[in-house]
Design an enzyme around this catalytic site. Sequence first.
Site, PDB file in Angstrom:
ATOM      1  CG  HIS A   1      -2.977  -0.799  -7.281  1.00  0.00           C
ATOM      2  ND1 HIS A   1      -2.906  -0.331  -5.934  1.00  0.00           N
ATOM      3  CD2 HIS A   1      -3.242  -2.431  -6.788  1.00  0.00           C
ATOM      4  CE1 HIS A   1      -3.746  -1.511  -5.093  1.00  0.00           C
ATOM      5  NE2 HIS A   1      -3.183  -2.910  -5.589  1.00  0.00           N
TER       6      HIS A   1
ATOM      7  CD  GLU B   1      -2.749   3.441  -5.793  1.00  0.00           C
ATOM      8  OE1 GLU B   1      -3.713   2.621  -5.866  1.00  0.00           O
ATOM      9  OE2 GLU B   1      -1.949   2.446  -5.417  1.00  0.00           O
TER      10      GLU B   1
ATOM     11  NE  ARG C   1      -3.659  -1.503  -0.387  1.00  0.00           N
ATOM     12  CZ  ARG C   1      -4.033  -1.933  -1.453  1.00  0.00           C
ATOM     13  NH1 ARG C   1      -3.151  -2.754  -2.000  1.00  0.00           N
ATOM     14  NH2 ARG C   1      -5.425  -3.128  -1.132  1.00  0.00           N
TER      15      ARG C   1
HETATM   16  C1  MLT Z   1      -5.836  -6.519  -2.985  1.00  0.00           C
HETATM   17  O1  MLT Z   1      -5.156  -5.496  -2.215  1.00  0.00           O
HETATM   18  O2  MLT Z   1      -5.942  -7.581  -3.235  1.00  0.00           O
HETATM   19  C2  MLT Z   1      -4.633  -5.528  -4.065  1.00  0.00           C
HETATM   20  O3  MLT Z   1      -3.573  -4.481  -4.402  1.00  0.00           O
HETATM   21  C3  MLT Z   1      -5.321  -5.322  -5.271  1.00  0.00           C
HETATM   22  C4  MLT Z   1      -6.460  -4.677  -5.486  1.00  0.00           C
HETATM   23  O4  MLT Z   1      -6.117  -3.667  -3.971  1.00  0.00           O
HETATM   24  O5  MLT Z   1      -7.534  -4.877  -6.246  1.00  0.00           O
END
Ligand code: MLT
Length: 324
Positions: free
Chosen positions: A281, A263, A234
Amino acid sequence: MPDVLISEHIGGAALDELRSQFDVVIEPDLWRDPVALQDRVADCRALIVRNQTRVTREVLVAAGRLLVVARAGAGLDNIDIPAATEAGVVVAYAPEQNAISVAELSMGILLGLARRIPSADRSTRAGGWERQVFTGVELYGKTLGVVGFGRIGFLIAMRARAFGMRVLAYDPYVSPDSVTVVESGAELVTLDELLARSDAVSCHLPSTPETRGFFDARRFAMMKSTAFFLNLARGEVVDEDALADALRRGRIAGAGLDVRAVEPPAPSDLNELENVILTPHVAAFTDEAQERVIAAVCRDVANVLGGRRAAYFVNFAAPRTTRA
Ligand code: MLT
């Protein structure tokens, strides 16, 4: 009125199956407009989101018929879980379905930094053939430090071991006799020791009030000047100005970021640095991981709407609400 509202881009076979059973409405850009979201969510019984929709207390209050919020991924920082729990709404998610993909991209970015792959690619495309410039370093015999030793940290440790790396891990919630530590051969150490000894530091912390800005100037200064830093967890856990400064001054050797504090990010100094790899991401975005993630959340939405228990939940497996 729809049974299921989806406020981001989600698709695939599992969604088609859900659509054959329920009235599903997909508004892929709804996450951008919190007011419209509150309006649309008022009548639906399930809400499926990725990481961009802010499922706030206000949204949950507006969602008077909601039984389940399903997060198509592992991170839960965009959902007000106490508010969902107070409302009796199930929070379902996909805690491990994309972990392999994240671990694989972590190794990919680490190799990219060690061998300067993006820069060599850019130079060669531009007509260069700079064999002396693009000398890299091996991963073999180096030490990887994993900060946050959950599922993804463990999977990265296993892959790093296959490359002949030593693995250090820091996680105050993991004990030395846990199966992930024993199986991976990771050495559990203090954070200070990990930062001082690692040739690459990979961050796997969730975003919480305690972890905001966790990697700051002081912690980058504790790392080796030859070390690489990776963040595929994160963005908020890294002070990006401090990171850019550490890279510019040669306090660390390189960084790979798949996630950002905001983001999409505004243009930043990081964009100008040659020793940085930036991706949007996408660590979880492989065909296989997305198929597993969407299948898990669609199954749990169907479970809850069908009066059955969710398999992957954060608070409770069935709604605790008298909502219609
Ligand atoms: C997650 O939290 O699973 C990954 O960062 C991907 C997302 O955020 O969708």
